[in-house]
Design an enzyme around this catalytic site. Sequence first.
Site, PDB file in Angstrom:
ATOM      1  N   ASN A  31       0.792  -1.032   0.041  1.00 10.11           N
ATOM      2  CA  ASN A  31      -0.061   0.109   0.115  1.00 10.11           C
ATOM      3  C   ASN A  31       1.001   1.490   0.187  1.00 10.11           C
ATOM      4  OD1 ASN A  31      -2.270  -1.577  -0.044  1.00 10.11           O
ATOM      5  ND2 ASN A  31      -2.422  -1.377   2.255  1.00 10.11           N
ATOM      6  N   ASP A  35       0.615   4.058  -2.891  1.00  5.38           N
ATOM      7  CA  ASP A  35       0.451   5.530  -2.842  1.00  5.38           C
ATOM      8  C   ASP A  35       1.283   6.256  -3.336  1.00  5.38           C
ATOM      9  OD1 ASP A  35      -2.095   4.783  -1.496  1.00  5.38           O
ATOM     10  OD2 ASP A  35      -1.495   4.975   0.476  1.00  5.38           O
ATOM     11  N   LYS A 103     -12.997   5.420   7.858  1.00  6.81           N
ATOM     12  CA  LYS A 103     -12.951   4.719   6.414  1.00  6.81           C
ATOM     13  C   LYS A 103     -12.637   3.337   6.234  1.00  6.81           C
ATOM     14  CE  LYS A 103     -10.791   5.668   2.230  1.00  6.81           C
ATOM     15  NZ  LYS A 103      -9.917   4.334   1.831  1.00  6.81           N
ATOM     16  N   ARG A 124     -19.621  -2.577  -5.222  1.00  2.31           N
ATOM     17  CA  ARG A 124     -19.317  -1.125  -5.906  1.00  2.31           C
ATOM     18  C   ARG A 124     -18.640  -1.426  -7.315  1.00  2.31           C
ATOM     19  NH1 ARG A 124     -14.679   1.805  -6.578  1.00  2.31           N
ATOM     20  NH2 ARG A 124     -14.784   4.138  -6.476  1.00  2.31           N
ATOM     21  N   GLU A 158     -19.882  -0.677   4.019  1.00  6.08           N
ATOM     22  CA  GLU A 158     -18.474  -1.467   3.901  1.00  6.08           C
ATOM     23  C   GLU A 158     -18.807  -2.941   4.496  1.00  6.08           C
ATOM     24  OE1 GLU A 158     -14.587  -0.670   2.230  1.00  6.08           O
ATOM     25  OE2 GLU A 158     -16.600   0.195   1.900  1.00  6.08           O
ATOM     26  N   LYS A 296      -5.948   9.594   4.939  1.00  7.68           N
ATOM     27  CA  LYS A 296      -5.303   8.620   5.397  1.00  7.68           C
ATOM     28  C   LYS A 296      -4.211   8.732   6.384  1.00  7.68           C
ATOM     29  CE  LYS A 296      -4.786   5.515   2.270  1.00  7.68           C
ATOM     30  NZ  LYS A 296      -4.441   4.502   1.212  1.00  7.68           N
ATOM     31  N   CYS A 405      10.115 -25.385  -3.795  1.00  7.52           N
ATOM     32  CA  CYS A 405      10.911 -26.585  -3.520  1.00  7.52           C
ATOM     33  C   CYS A 405      10.583 -27.812  -4.657  1.00  7.52           C
ATOM     34  CB  CYS A 405      10.782 -27.113  -2.264  1.00  7.52           C
ATOM     35  SG  CYS A 405      11.348 -28.861  -2.097  1.00  7.52           S
TER      36      CYS A 405
END
Length: 650
Positions: A31, A35, A103, A124, A158, A296, A405
């Site tokens: 993230n 950004d 948020k 959405r 949300e 943020k 492996c």
Amino acid sequence: MDKIARMRELGEQLREASRAYYQEDREIMSNFEYDKRYDELEALEKETGVVLAGSPTVTVGYEAVDELPKERHETPMLSLDKTKDVEELAAFAGEHEVLLSWKLDGLTVVLTYLDGTLQKAVTRGNGEIGEVITNNARVFRNIPLTIPHKGETILRGEAVIRYSDFERINEEIEDEAAKYKNPRNLCSGSVRQLNNEITARRNVYFYAFALVKADGVGFENSREKQFLWMKEQGFDVVEYKKVKGDGVAEAVRAFAEAVASNDFPSDGLVSTYDDIAYGQSLGRTAKFPRDSYAFKWEDEVRETTLLDMEWSPSRTGLINPVAIFEPVELEGTTVSRASVHNVSILKALKLGIGDRITVYKANMIIPQIAENLTGSGSLKIPDRCPVCGGEARVQKTNDVEALYCMNPDCQARKIKAFTLFVSRDAMNIDGLSEMTLEKLIGRGFVREYADLFRLGRYRDEIVELDGFGEKSYENLEESVERARHTTLSRVVYSLGIPNIGAANAKALCREFGDDLDRLRAATAEELSGISGIGGVIGASVEDYFADPEHNRWVDDLMAELQIEKTEEPDEERTLEGKTFVITGSLTHFANRGELKELIERKGGKVTGSVTSKTSFLINNDVSSGSSKNKKAKELGVGILSEQDFLDRFA
């Protein structure tokens, strides 16, 4: 590199990262790095005055995938402009009252209620078109299926998975490669499942954050009154504080202090004007509404030294890199380890032992490497497995490099594979913990899956094992005997075929009528045509059964089992050769999935868009001017209501 070329490069990197994260549930960029590149692109666009077509700064969300029905939102869902500056957030409020709320970091969902009953839930998506997930929303932990208000109600919220459930679910996944990277990643996959039994087990919660429509209700021009009304209707609403500009800083501090103890993921705050008319009067940009602003968290970043890279093998052979660094204090806790996820990210960071790196906590929770200040690139990727010493090789899948492996007899691979085999959703053999399996495998009692049903050969030796005894052995034998009577879908899941979960295994076995030989003979192309399977899973199944050793193990296993036929209701295949498209809300069926299942049981096929190959479009609003109705009329495709369909075909 000139500025336009750099913008093209950044745009491609950001689009690829978004595609991986939102559509494929994998992470190729942190993230922090996303950004940083987004901000660089945005700054270059402002500087040059050029915005390239498809720029991530003017497109929003992810494109809906084909596995779920798609539907256009009545009102476009825009993303929010954002800042990390508290003063800028305060200036946005000014003298106006704003609602400052979490948020949440999950998946946005739109709910529609008619006559007080949940009719529809849509993700959405790309902001214009989302995926219909009504069946899954019905099993969210806290969504009211009915509400007091009888007028049409539309709201947004949300869907999130709490950290405690995230950790619980990851603990149940033995394979490190299959573990989810973060709660948002897990939530995205859970909400968009084709089988809502899986959604129900994941404990998805829904928090309302915006009311779009409530017929016949007045809110005195106040967002807060909308929030309070939604609470009255039975919804959990995001926590908020009502402040003006001069109270924003204190409110942000209070939210920041609560983050560490929250059980739900949040990547910041949202500020929205309480005065609805004022906010709407400000209009919108091409991408952002002007009545809301996102904040943020300013990541707490610490500099430290990379001390080592730990390599951890899993049952698929994937060897995961985990960075070990000098301990630092981050968000109130001491941190000394961070997953690097794969070789591609490791190379992008140009890591080397002794490098000075910066670390942070994504969403103030999950440790990540932000940047490598040294960039030596001197870290050697091992060519030997740390457990068995066999060859380790970097392989590339979907443009992501990872270390594997190559030794099929690797002890780590075996233990993880057998742990999956005996797990609840697989063969469900109680009494075989990973520690017990390690003992049985280490002593040579178990070399292949069928050996678990032949433990009687070693009864005397097993009884003498540390932690065992007569009673423990008898309990284990009883569990093994019960497990002999099983279904083919459990067997297929238990084999540990890459990308095959319990739901995929059921879909495959249903498609081939519980005939293992037909499944083994199927090509990737045939398999990819099955609803919910796709090309990646199809290739995994074909590759697995192309291996003679795998087939020998399966044959030996099947000789020990009694397979119970999965009972499917007898249906006349009266719709063979017919293709349907379903759109609009339904009344006779609970959701589109239920109608689709009926059509497929009768031999028909359901697709997402109207084409010349479509036989019928099912839409209760037969005379509407919707795009699907128009397309059907253009192509001469018949339009049926639900009742028409039932009268004609049911």
